[in-house]
Design a protein around this motif. Structure first.
Motif, PDB file in Angstrom:
ATOM      1  N   LEU A 103      -6.489  -5.596   0.304  1.00  0.00           N
ATOM      2  CA  LEU A 103      -5.701  -4.932   1.334  1.00  0.00           C
ATOM      3  C   LEU A 103      -5.986  -5.518   2.712  1.00  0.00           C
ATOM      4  O   LEU A 103      -5.073  -5.719   3.520  1.00  0.00           O
ATOM      5  N   ARG A 104      -7.242  -5.795   2.994  1.00  0.00           N
ATOM      6  CA  ARG A 104      -7.598  -6.320   4.304  1.00  0.00           C
ATOM      7  C   ARG A 104      -7.045  -7.729   4.517  1.00  0.00           C
ATOM      8  O   ARG A 104      -6.764  -8.115   5.665  1.00  0.00           O
ATOM      9  N   SER A 105      -6.879  -8.482   3.452  1.00  0.00           N
ATOM     10  CA  SER A 105      -6.520  -9.899   3.586  1.00  0.00           C
ATOM     11  C   SER A 105      -5.076 -10.197   3.207  1.00  0.00           C
ATOM     12  O   SER A 105      -4.703 -11.374   3.117  1.00  0.00           O
ATOM     13  N   HIS A 106      -4.241  -9.172   3.001  1.00  0.00           N
ATOM     14  CA  HIS A 106      -2.889  -9.463   2.523  1.00  0.00           C
ATOM     15  C   HIS A 106      -1.921  -9.850   3.632  1.00  0.00           C
ATOM     16  O   HIS A 106      -0.857 -10.401   3.367  1.00  0.00           O
ATOM     17  N   SER A 107      -2.273  -9.574   4.872  1.00  0.00           N
ATOM     18  CA  SER A 107      -1.343  -9.816   5.975  1.00  0.00           C
ATOM     19  C   SER A 107      -1.423 -11.256   6.452  1.00  0.00           C
ATOM     20  O   SER A 107      -2.467 -11.911   6.360  1.00  0.00           O
ATOM     21  N   ILE A 108      -0.322 -11.736   7.027  1.00  0.00           N
ATOM     22  CA  ILE A 108      -0.280 -13.099   7.546  1.00  0.00           C
ATOM     23  C   ILE A 108      -0.754 -13.172   8.991  1.00  0.00           C
ATOM     24  O   ILE A 108      -0.904 -14.256   9.548  1.00  0.00           O
ATOM     25  N   ARG A 109      -1.031 -12.035   9.608  1.00  0.00           N
ATOM     26  CA  ARG A 109      -1.438 -12.044  11.018  1.00  0.00           C
ATOM     27  C   ARG A 109      -2.762 -12.793  11.188  1.00  0.00           C
ATOM     28  O   ARG A 109      -3.629 -12.755  10.302  1.00  0.00           O
ATOM     29  N   PRO A 110      -2.951 -13.481  12.321  1.00  0.00           N
ATOM     30  CA  PRO A 110      -4.154 -14.305  12.528  1.00  0.00           C
ATOM     31  C   PRO A 110      -5.461 -13.530  12.435  1.00  0.00           C
ATOM     32  O   PRO A 110      -6.499 -14.109  12.088  1.00  0.00           O
ATOM     33  N   SER A 111      -5.436 -12.240  12.746  1.00  0.00           N
ATOM     34  CA  SER A 111      -6.666 -11.450  12.734  1.00  0.00           C
ATOM     35  C   SER A 111      -7.110 -11.055  11.326  1.00  0.00           C
ATOM     36  O   SER A 111      -8.237 -10.579  11.146  1.00  0.00           O
ATOM     37  N   SER A 112      -6.259 -11.253  10.334  1.00  0.00           N
ATOM     38  CA  SER A 112      -6.609 -10.853   8.968  1.00  0.00           C
ATOM     39  C   SER A 112      -7.573 -11.860   8.346  1.00  0.00           C
ATOM     40  O   SER A 112      -7.436 -13.068   8.547  1.00  0.00           O
ATOM     41  N   PRO A 113      -8.550 -11.389   7.569  1.00  0.00           N
ATOM     42  CA  PRO A 113      -9.464 -12.318   6.896  1.00  0.00           C
ATOM     43  C   PRO A 113      -8.747 -13.105   5.809  1.00  0.00           C
ATOM     44  O   PRO A 113      -7.693 -12.696   5.316  1.00  0.00           O
TER      45      PRO A 113
END
Length: 220
Positions: A103-113
């Motif tokens: 869940l924490r890493s599914h986004s494409i935003r730069p702040s996501s792990p």
């Protein structure tokens, strides 16, 4: 005995999609679930399919709150909420942690792990693939409308920007959808994800060519 993870996650996730708009609703979650499992079957990496499916159901539960400005990052919020919900249902700590990482890493935003596990990479890829191809074109158009409604002004014009003197001159046009899709496809992690991406991109290219032909200025 630890509960069956996927049906539990689906049950816990559904109420959070009640206020979701079409681009990030429970139908999107199900498509991501189905596609992520299909990608897993085409990959030779071992994957905990229960973790993967559970994360797919839960990955956008924070979207309605992010849309209304109540939270800043739906991925981080979903991770924290899912951790509490799954732990309270007796899910083993290692599997809770695995879902939380997805869940924490599914986004494409730069702040996501970065996604580090096979399940996290597959979730990322399936989520991004749902913004490409025929389904993706519909979703991206929905997102343009959603953002326009939130801002109170036109976010983009569904046009090519090729008409001289049009009222929407200077507003992002259909090129925006092409850029959004290409950005997501370029970020895919897995071999099966990239194969699906190539097919979906080919369809989108045909669509954009047809759109431009239909909106072209006629010869005089």
């Amino acid at each position: 005995m630890s509960p069956d993870l996927e049906p539990l996650a689906r049950h816990l996730a559904m109420p959070y999609y009640d206020d979701a708009l079409p681009a990030h609703d429970s139908f999107h979650a199900k498509r991501v679930r189905d596609l992520s499992l299909r990608l897993a079957a085409d990959w030779d990496e071992p994957v905990d399919r229960g973790v993967l499916a559970a994360a797919a159901w839960l990955h956008d539960v924070g979207r309605p709150l992010e849309r209304t400005g109540e939270i800043d990052d739906h991925g981080e919020w979903a991770a924290a909420r899912a951790s509490d919900l799954l732990a309270s249902e007796g899910v083993a700590a290692d599997r809770v942690d695995a879902v939380v990482h997805c869940l924490r890493s599914h986004s494409i935003r730069p702040s996501s792990p970065e996604p580090e596990t096979p399940a996290a990479k597959l979730l990322f890829d399936a989520d991004k693939l749902d913004a490409a191809g025929a389904v993706g074109l519909v979703r991206l158009a929905c997102i343009v409308g959603e953002r326009s409604g939130r801002a109170g002004e036109k976010y983009a014009a569904i046009d090519t920007g090729s008409v001289p003197g049009a009222d929407d001159a200077g507003t992002p046009d259909l090129t925006l959808l092409r850029e959004w899709a290409r950005e997501r496809l370029d970020a895919l992690y897995t071999p099966p994800g990239r194969r699906h991406g190539e097919s979906r991109w080919a369809f989108m290219q045909d669509f954009f060519d047809r759109f431009e032909a239909e909106t072209a200025i006629p010869d005089t």
